[in-house]
Motif scaffolding. Structure first.
Motif, short mmCIF file in Angstrom:
data_model
loop_
_atom_site.label_atom_id
_atom_site.label_comp_id
_atom_site.label_asym_id
_atom_site.label_seq_id
_atom_site.Cartn_x
_atom_site.Cartn_y
_atom_site.Cartn_z
N SER A 1 0.81 -1.22 0.00
CA SER A 1 0.00 0.00 0.00
C SER A 1 0.85 1.28 0.00
CB SER A 1 -0.95 0.01 1.21
OG SER A 1 -0.22 0.16 2.40
N LEU A 2 2.18 1.13 0.14
CA LEU A 2 3.05 2.33 0.09
C LEU A 2 3.79 2.34 -1.24
CD1 LEU A 2 4.64 2.09 3.68
CD2 LEU A 2 2.72 3.52 2.98
N ASN A 3 3.77 3.47 -1.92
CA ASN A 3 4.45 3.56 -3.22
C ASN A 3 5.96 3.40 -3.04
OD1 ASN A 3 5.58 4.34 -5.65
ND2 ASN A 3 4.00 5.89 -6.05
N PRO A 4 6.55 2.33 -3.63
CA PRO A 4 7.98 2.07 -3.36
C PRO A 4 8.91 3.13 -3.94
CG PRO A 4 7.12 0.57 -5.05
CD PRO A 4 5.94 1.34 -4.53
N LYS A 5 8.38 3.95 -4.89
CA LYS A 5 9.25 4.95 -5.53
C LYS A 5 9.24 6.28 -4.77
CE LYS A 5 8.78 3.03 -10.11
NZ LYS A 5 7.90 3.05 -11.24
N LYS A 6 8.42 6.37 -3.74
CA LYS A 6 8.32 7.65 -3.02
C LYS A 6 8.98 7.56 -1.65
CE LYS A 6 4.38 9.57 -5.35
NZ LYS A 6 3.05 10.08 -5.28
N THR A 7 9.56 8.67 -1.24
CA THR A 7 10.15 8.70 0.10
C THR A 7 9.02 8.85 1.13
OG1 THR A 7 10.30 11.10 0.11
CG2 THR A 7 12.21 9.89 -0.75
N HIS B 1 13.94 9.45 9.38
CA HIS B 1 13.41 8.50 8.40
C HIS B 1 12.79 9.17 7.17
CE1 HIS B 1 13.21 6.14 12.25
NE2 HIS B 1 13.84 5.30 11.46
N LEU B 2 12.75 10.53 7.16
CA LEU B 2 11.98 11.24 6.12
C LEU B 2 12.39 10.90 4.69
CD1 LEU B 2 11.49 14.87 7.46
CD2 LEU B 2 9.70 13.25 6.79
N ASP B 3 13.67 10.79 4.44
CA ASP B 3 14.12 10.62 3.05
C ASP B 3 14.44 9.18 2.70
OD1 ASP B 3 13.81 13.30 2.17
OD2 ASP B 3 15.43 13.80 3.55
N ARG B 4 13.88 8.27 3.46
CA ARG B 4 14.07 6.84 3.18
C ARG B 4 12.87 6.31 2.39
NH1 ARG B 4 17.87 4.06 6.87
NH2 ARG B 4 19.28 5.74 7.39
N TYR B 5 13.08 5.16 1.78
CA TYR B 5 12.03 4.54 0.97
C TYR B 5 11.41 3.36 1.73
CZ TYR B 5 13.68 7.37 -2.89
OH TYR B 5 14.02 8.43 -3.68
N PRO B 6 10.16 2.98 1.39
CA PRO B 6 9.49 1.91 2.14
C PRO B 6 10.31 0.63 2.31
CG PRO B 6 7.92 2.98 0.70
CD PRO B 6 9.27 3.58 0.39
N HIS B 7 11.10 0.25 1.26
CA HIS B 7 11.83 -1.03 1.38
C HIS B 7 12.92 -1.00 2.44
CE1 HIS B 7 14.72 1.03 -1.32
NE2 HIS B 7 15.60 0.26 -0.71
N GLU B 8 13.25 0.20 2.94
CA GLU B 8 14.32 0.30 3.95
C GLU B 8 13.79 0.06 5.37
OE1 GLU B 8 17.24 3.59 3.19
OE2 GLU B 8 15.76 4.14 1.67
N PHE B 9 12.48 -0.23 5.47
CA PHE B 9 11.88 -0.39 6.81
C PHE B 9 11.45 -1.83 7.05
CE2 PHE B 9 11.41 4.02 5.71
CZ PHE B 9 11.66 4.68 6.90
N SER B 10 11.31 -2.18 8.31
CA SER B 10 10.76 -3.50 8.66
C SER B 10 9.24 -3.45 8.46
CB SER B 10 11.06 -3.81 10.13
OG SER B 10 10.33 -2.91 10.95
N GLY B 11 8.61 -4.65 8.51
CA GLY B 11 7.16 -4.71 8.32
C GLY B 11 6.41 -3.86 9.34
N GLY B 12 6.84 -3.93 10.60
CA GLY B 12 6.19 -3.17 11.67
C GLY B 12 6.33 -1.67 11.43
N GLN B 13 7.53 -1.24 11.00
CA GLN B 13 7.74 0.20 10.73
C GLN B 13 6.91 0.66 9.54
OE1 GLN B 13 12.03 -0.07 10.32
NE2 GLN B 13 12.32 1.20 12.15
#
Ligand code: SF4
Length: 322
Positions: free
Chosen positions: A105-111, A148-160
């Motif tokens: 549900s989070l766009n992987p190309k957006k920060t 965490h502002l300039d990171r992308y969804p794939h850099e986070f754990s499932g819970g985050q």
């Protein structure tokens, strides 16, 4: 309109048509078939049942993410089921959704900055600088930070990622949030953290939740009232405490019997349901639960059970209580 009601769902129906192939008639599938319930301000209203029972379709229909076939959806007494796209877009500020799979549900190309400022920008809220500030505040509210502002969804754990999904839903200060299996894709170890976050935000922002889940132990913990769905219909609806203390419908009894005992000394007898949920394209006659019901009577095979209201608004659709 019911006093203090945020949401009233009246005789909601969502039917699909399935193509069977060339020269064959289409089949009608009743994913949600004439359900009604009311959600009060500040309440957490649970929708439970096995997969395929229509609870997610109901959630999406409430937010008009699916066009509905018939019925009414009243938000603060106003029927929103026929609002135009533009009217509904404006109203989405008040009604949000948290999805099961935060990664999808989070766009992987957006920060994270873009993901969280976008709803504010789309609704024309605040200046650019204020939007940045609100985004940082919201990240901190859900347990993340400006780092965490300039990171992308794939850099986070499932819970985050689910925390980010929740932040995106709450940043607009909605009144109603539909959460569709919000923790079922997460490790058991982080499920309770995300549940506690949802409860904390509910208090802080006076949120009303429709909480969709197949996990009855979570539902018992977080909801005020629960509707049990089976093959597109509500078969039982009650206050959570009453439902878990005294389930009436044989289907509810079986679901609750599968919840692990809260104390090792507590004895529980598991009721094992026969078979799977039948296809909604070809539902059984009479009470659609009858092929799996250990209490099935002759009448159950031919006649749909009426909805019977007992004490304290506890309702059940079963011939046993007529
Ligand atoms: Fe079982 Fe009959 Fe009740 Fe359906 S109506 S749940 S088949 S007892």
């Amino acid at each position: 309109m019911v006093n203090n009601a945020v949401l009233e769902v009246k005789h909601l129906k969502k039917y699909y048509e399935i193509n069977q192939g060339w020269f064959k008639p289409k089949i009608q599938v009743k994913a949600v078939d004439d359900i009604s319930f009311t959600v009060m301000k500040g309440e957490t209203f649970g929708l439970v049942g096995e997969s395929g029972c229509g609870k997610s379709t109901t959630g999406r229909s409430i937010l008009r993410l699916n066009p509905i076939t018939n019925g009414q959806i009243l938000f603060h007494g106003k029927d929103i089921s026929k609002l135009s796209y533009e009217e509904m877009r404006k109203l989405r500020r008040k009604m949000q959704m948290v999805f099961q799979d935060p990664y999808a549900s989070l766009n992987p190309k957006k920060t994270i900055r873009q993901i969280l400022t976008e709803p504010l920008r789309v609704h024309g809220l605040y200046s650019k600088q204020e939007r940045e500030q609100k985004t940082v505040e919201m990240l901190e509210t859900v347990g993340l930070s400006a780092y965490h502002l300039d990171r992308y969804p794939h850099e986070f754990s499932g819970g985050q990622r689910q925390r980010i999904g929740i932040a995106r839903a709450v940043i607009l200060h909605p009144e109603l949030i539909v959460t569709d299996e919000p923790v079922s894709a997460l490790d058991v170890s982080v499920q309770s953290q995300v549940i506690n976050l949802l409860l904390k935000l509910q208090k802080e922002f006076q949120l009303t939740y429709v909480f969709i889940s197949h996990d009855l132990s979570v539902v018992e913990h977080v909801t005020d009232r629960v509707a049990v769905m089976y093959l597109g219909k509500i078969v039982e609806l009650a206050e959570t405490e009453a439902l878990f203390a005294n389930p009436l419908h044989p289907y509810t009894k079986a679901l609750i019997s599968a919840v692990p005992a809260s104390h090792p000394d507590e004895e529980k007898q598991r009721i094992v349901l026969k078979g799977d949920v039948p296809s909604p394209a070809n539902p059984p006659s009479g009470c659609t639960f009858h092929p799996r019901c250990s209490a099935c009577m002759a009448i159950c095979k031919t006649k749909k059970p009426p909805i019977i209201t007992l004490d304290n608004g506890h309702t059940v659709a079963c011939h046993l209580y007529e």
